[in-house]
Write a protein that holds these residues in place. Structure first.
Motif, mmCIF file in Angstrom:
data_model
loop_
_atom_site.group_PDB
_atom_site.id
_atom_site.type_symbol
_atom_site.label_atom_id
_atom_site.label_comp_id
_atom_site.label_asym_id
_atom_site.label_seq_id
_atom_site.Cartn_x
_atom_site.Cartn_y
_atom_site.Cartn_z
ATOM 1 N N ILE A 260 38.928 37.068 34.042
ATOM 2 C CA ILE A 260 37.856 37.532 33.144
ATOM 3 C C ILE A 260 37.688 36.639 31.924
ATOM 4 C CG2 ILE A 260 38.097 39.916 33.895
ATOM 5 C CD1 ILE A 260 39.545 40.533 31.323
ATOM 6 N N ASP A 261 38.659 35.712 31.654
ATOM 7 C CA ASP A 261 38.475 34.818 30.514
ATOM 8 C C ASP A 261 37.487 33.698 30.804
ATOM 9 O OD1 ASP A 261 39.817 33.061 32.143
ATOM 10 O OD2 ASP A 261 41.601 32.884 30.876
ATOM 11 N N GLY A 262 37.059 33.560 32.069
ATOM 12 C CA GLY A 262 36.026 32.601 32.420
ATOM 13 C C GLY A 262 36.495 31.188 32.634
ATOM 14 N N SER A 263 37.809 30.933 32.484
ATOM 15 C CA SER A 263 38.297 29.565 32.627
ATOM 16 C C SER A 263 39.199 29.370 33.836
ATOM 17 C CB SER A 263 39.085 29.154 31.370
ATOM 18 O OG SER A 263 40.245 29.964 31.225
ATOM 19 N N THR A 264 39.496 30.456 34.549
ATOM 20 C CA THR A 264 40.488 30.387 35.611
ATOM 21 C C THR A 264 40.017 31.130 36.853
ATOM 22 O OG1 THR A 264 42.215 30.425 33.910
ATOM 23 C CG2 THR A 264 42.911 30.816 36.168
ATOM 24 N N LEU A 265 40.261 30.547 38.004
ATOM 25 C CA LEU A 265 40.076 31.227 39.277
ATOM 26 C C LEU A 265 41.407 31.851 39.652
ATOM 27 C CD1 LEU A 265 38.839 31.965 42.025
ATOM 28 C CD2 LEU A 265 39.390 29.640 42.792
ATOM 29 N N VAL A 266 41.426 33.162 39.853
ATOM 30 C CA VAL A 266 42.654 33.867 40.193
ATOM 31 C C VAL A 266 42.555 34.364 41.628
ATOM 32 C CG1 VAL A 266 44.142 35.831 39.674
ATOM 33 C CG2 VAL A 266 43.063 34.568 37.818
#
Length: 335
Positions: A260-266
């Motif tokens: 949800i921080d927009g910088s990471t694909l989890v």
């Protein structure tokens, strides 16, 4: 001197009077909803409304009601002409309101309010190229992952409960309201809460639905209403959408909702179909695997948006003994 009882007894209507009432209710209902009415039916309804005034007493209302019932029985034709209205003019509601003031029947007020709110007001929140964060009418916040869509009926939401439908993945921060449960319907699961934060992953076409809890308590059930588990902080349920078998595990919620921080694909227990979906959404790459060579893949990890594709591909090769080649935006895995 005897005290006079000013309270009037509730009038008892005969069967004939009840039939007249039902006939009038049916006429008004059809009028409000814009259904087929004959010219004579419409004229009758609107002419009755013109009799209304601000000084109507209960006695006047009952007397006028008797006239209404008699007029309907004597004058309304049972085979209306084929006249329909695609959009109901405002004056229909004004006429109906005048009739209700005239005859003083509480049930007609209920009918009037119901007619105004019966049509759904569908709201769709869609995340295509970017993540989307939206505040719902009850103050709850939803974060939508790429390729996801949230749907709800604004006229019904936060009335008896708070009900939404999800395709894809979303993280919910639900406002507390024990009187109005928050329900998330997603593919094969329904998640019910009263105030908490949690992640739901329910992409169509993928073999699993996953619910992961950050805070609070979450009840997960099947679409048929069968309760599967009650989850608390840092607990997760994974449902196989084909067999409907499931398991529960412990986890750090960041491994589920860190995106949800927009910088990471989890990726959280992602199978090959979800990996294909994410590769296309995040990196614009088509992933191809021959046969069932990677059918048992369950990948967990966090990948930065810029270099994540290469890291993920190398990790898949190292874990599952695969090789890959890249042609344009297509990635072919092989042994």
């Amino acid at each position: 001197m005897k005290n006079k009882n000013t309270k009037k007894d509730k009038p008892v209507r005969t069967k004939e009077e009840e039939n007249k009432l039902n006939t009038f209710h049916d006429l008004l209902s059809r009028y409000l909803s814009g259904k087929v009415l004959s010219e004579q039916e419409r004229t009758l309804v609107e002419s009755i409304a013109m009799r209304a005034n601000n000084e109507v007493t209960d006695a006047d209302a009952m007397q006028t009601g008797e006239i209404v019932w008699s007029s309907i029985q004597q004058n309304i034709k049972r085979k209306p002409q084929k006249i329909s209205f695609k959009v109901m003019p405002y004056h229909h509601y004004a006429v109906a309101a005048m009739i209700m003031a005239l005859i003083g029947i509480g049930s007609l007020l209920f009918l009037f309010n119901t007619m105004q709110t019966s049509k759904p007001l569908n709201i769709d929140i869609v995340a295509n190229a970017t993540l989307v964060t939206e505040t719902l009418p009850d103050g709850s916040v939803v974060h939508l992952n790429l390729g996801s869509k949230l749907h709800y009926d604004k006229n019904k939401f936060n009335v008896k409960n708070r009900e939404v439908w999800l395709v894809g993945e979303a993280f919910f921060e639900v406002s507390k309201n024990p009187e109005k449960p928050f329900l998330v319907h997603g593919d094969q699961i329904t998640t019910t809460v009263k105030g908490t934060s949690f992640n739901v992953k329910a992409y169509l076409g993928t073999p699993t639905n996953v619910v992961s809890v950050r805070d609070g308590k979450v009840e997960v059930s099947t679409v048929k209403g069968e309760t599967l588990a009650v989850l608390t902080r840092n607990r997760q349920l994974t449902l196989n959408t084909k067999t409907l078998s499931y398991r529960t595990d412990s986890l750090d919620w960041q491994n589920a909702g860190g995106w949800i921080d927009g910088s990471t694909l989890v990726l959280n227990m992602a199978g090959i179909e979800e990996i294909k979906l994410k590769m296309k959404q995040y990196y614009g790459m088509e992933l191809s695997v021959k046969g069932d060579a990677m059918s048992e893949v369950r990948l967990c990890g966090k990948y930065p948006h810029k270099e994540g594709a290469k890291i993920m591909l190398r990790q898949l090769c190292d874990i599952y003994g695969m090789k890959y080649s890249i042609k344009g935006n297509r990635v072919d895995f092989y042994r």
